[in-house]
Design a protein around this motif. Sequence first.
Motif, PDB file in Angstrom:
ATOM      1  N   UNK A 115      -9.252  47.986 -42.535  1.00 44.01           N
ATOM      2  CA  UNK A 115      -8.474  49.223 -42.529  1.00 44.01           C
ATOM      3  C   UNK A 115      -7.668  49.286 -41.245  1.00 44.01           C
ATOM      4  N   UNK A 116      -6.875  50.356 -41.097  1.00 45.61           N
ATOM      5  CA  UNK A 116      -6.052  50.487 -39.908  1.00 45.61           C
ATOM      6  C   UNK A 116      -6.903  50.534 -38.646  1.00 45.61           C
ATOM      7  N   UNK A 117      -8.048  51.225 -38.701  1.00 51.13           N
ATOM      8  CA  UNK A 117      -8.896  51.337 -37.525  1.00 51.13           C
ATOM      9  C   UNK A 117      -9.710  50.079 -37.273  1.00 51.13           C
ATOM     10  N   UNK A 118      -9.826  49.225 -38.294  1.00 51.55           N
ATOM     11  CA  UNK A 118     -10.660  48.035 -38.150  1.00 51.55           C
ATOM     12  C   UNK A 118      -9.826  46.761 -38.088  1.00 51.55           C
ATOM     13  N   UNK A 119      -8.513  46.890 -37.858  1.00 44.02           N
ATOM     14  CA  UNK A 119      -7.678  45.708 -37.838  1.00 44.02           C
ATOM     15  C   UNK A 119      -8.090  44.799 -36.681  1.00 44.02           C
ATOM     16  N   UNK A 120      -7.896  43.496 -36.893  1.00 44.89           N
ATOM     17  CA  UNK A 120      -8.329  42.536 -35.890  1.00 44.89           C
ATOM     18  C   UNK A 120      -7.176  42.062 -35.016  1.00 44.89           C
ATOM     19  N   UNK A 121      -6.030  42.756 -35.035  1.00 47.80           N
ATOM     20  CA  UNK A 121      -4.887  42.403 -34.215  1.00 47.80           C
ATOM     21  C   UNK A 121      -4.613  43.526 -33.215  1.00 47.80           C
ATOM     22  N   UNK A 122      -4.094  43.133 -32.046  1.00 44.36           N
ATOM     23  CA  UNK A 122      -3.788  44.121 -31.005  1.00 44.36           C
ATOM     24  C   UNK A 122      -2.466  44.814 -31.308  1.00 44.36           C
ATOM     25  N   UNK A 123      -2.414  46.123 -31.104  1.00 41.86           N
ATOM     26  CA  UNK A 123      -1.158  46.874 -31.193  1.00 41.86           C
ATOM     27  C   UNK A 123      -0.999  47.704 -29.929  1.00 41.86           C
ATOM     28  N   UNK A 124       0.251  48.079 -29.629  1.00 39.91           N
ATOM     29  CA  UNK A 124       0.521  48.862 -28.421  1.00 39.91           C
ATOM     30  C   UNK A 124       0.448  50.362 -28.664  1.00 39.91           C
ATOM     31  N   UNK A 125       0.182  50.787 -29.900  1.00 37.48           N
ATOM     32  CA  UNK A 125       0.194  52.213 -30.211  1.00 37.48           C
ATOM     33  C   UNK A 125      -0.800  52.985 -29.344  1.00 37.48           C
ATOM     34  N   UNK A 126      -2.025  52.483 -29.226  1.00 33.82           N
ATOM     35  CA  UNK A 126      -3.039  53.176 -28.436  1.00 33.82           C
ATOM     36  C   UNK A 126      -2.665  53.186 -26.956  1.00 33.82           C
ATOM     37  N   UNK A 127      -2.084  52.075 -26.479  1.00 26.76           N
ATOM     38  CA  UNK A 127      -1.687  51.995 -25.081  1.00 26.76           C
ATOM     39  C   UNK A 127      -0.607  53.022 -24.748  1.00 26.76           C
ATOM     40  N   UNK A 128       0.464  53.059 -25.548  1.00 26.14           N
ATOM     41  CA  UNK A 128       1.553  54.003 -25.288  1.00 26.14           C
ATOM     42  C   UNK A 128       1.052  55.442 -25.404  1.00 26.14           C
ATOM     43  N   UNK A 129       0.187  55.689 -26.383  1.00 31.19           N
ATOM     44  CA  UNK A 129      -0.380  57.032 -26.544  1.00 31.19           C
ATOM     45  C   UNK A 129      -1.166  57.446 -25.298  1.00 31.19           C
ATOM     46  N   UNK A 130      -1.960  56.513 -24.748  1.00 35.12           N
ATOM     47  CA  UNK A 130      -2.748  56.820 -23.548  1.00 35.12           C
ATOM     48  C   UNK A 130      -1.840  57.059 -22.349  1.00 35.12           C
ATOM     49  N   UNK A 131      -0.763  56.284 -22.225  1.00 30.67           N
ATOM     50  CA  UNK A 131       0.183  56.481 -21.126  1.00 30.67           C
ATOM     51  C   UNK A 131       0.896  57.827 -21.254  1.00 30.67           C
ATOM     52  N   UNK A 132       1.261  58.193 -22.490  1.00 25.59           N
ATOM     53  CA  UNK A 132       1.918  59.487 -22.716  1.00 25.59           C
ATOM     54  C   UNK A 132       0.965  60.645 -22.423  1.00 25.59           C
ATOM     55  N   UNK A 133      -0.304  60.481 -22.799  1.00 26.95           N
ATOM     56  CA  UNK A 133      -1.299  61.510 -22.495  1.00 26.95           C
ATOM     57  C   UNK A 133      -1.463  61.665 -20.986  1.00 26.95           C
TER      58      UNK A 133
END
Length: 326
Positions: A115-133
């Motif tokens: 699933x989207x939460x269990x994907x085995x590839x890295x994405x920058x979505x979480x990183x950018x979200x954390x930087x924006x937070x």
Amino acid sequence: MAAAAKPATTTKLTGLTNHNTDALSGITGWTVTRTTAVYNGTPTAAHKAVQTHMDQVRATQGGRVHGYTSLIAVRNKLKELSTGGSHPAVSVTIKRAKKATASKTRTGSPKARLTRKRQDEYTTAELVSALETAWTAIRTNHTEVPAVVIIVGSGTASKQAKYGHFAAARWQHGEQALAEVLISGEGLKRPVEEVFTTLLHEAAHALANVREIKDTSRQGRWHNQKFAALASELGLDTTKDPRIGWSPCTLRTETATTYKSVLTELKKALIAYRHPEMTGGQAKKNNNNAIACACQCPRRIRVAKAVLEEGEITCGICESTFEPDE
């Protein structure tokens, strides 16, 4: 046999303030009372609904509009269920309907079932979200710091390597011009405190832009004492470097304490970093032995190394010394 329908889920938040519930009441899917709010969906969907609403408000009205800051604690709580978030007074209850009997037959390989939460590839979505937070948290404590577009890119593509940069009015959103803050992928290998220090460093430049303060010279390389004062205001200590001025910054202990929950969230996102640019072949030889120098105006001159070694050369306008660029 067909799979059973996904059971209904509701997310209930209790212990809210009147400001929290007032801000949530205008978001589709939420039902609120004085201190309680219920979302007809999962915590992930609830977080997305709140974040989408906050993005719309920030883009059209700015981050200081009434009710915007009241949603920050709610959003962080929904995002950080496993750690308790930055607002421990708010509690979350997840209620799921009883699952109906479904077929246990599975098709496809384990990788195909990711699933989207269990994907085995890295994405920058979480990183950018954390930087924006993290940037939002800085703006909450220092309301003059403007909204920006945060990007992650190369810090070694040019001659001068960098951990970040601030560029005013680089983006356009409708009638609103937005500044850009770049965080270099190469710098993500550093400890979280140093990455956050880079964010605060760029926030100091953003604050200088808002207040119309000239805090750098020499094409942005030399950081003057006005920059040092702004960095100190944001919770950084600065030291003077002979080449780039008061640019080097360190995070104060009390500042790290203030942003403890932000640092915790950001650290979770720092799970990858970018390799420096690789340049092939040998660098082109320069037969000109003249050295490029600049003052604080900045004016630029080229001087033979032997002449420069004879003594300082002073600018007649700013009365500062011409110093080598490199």
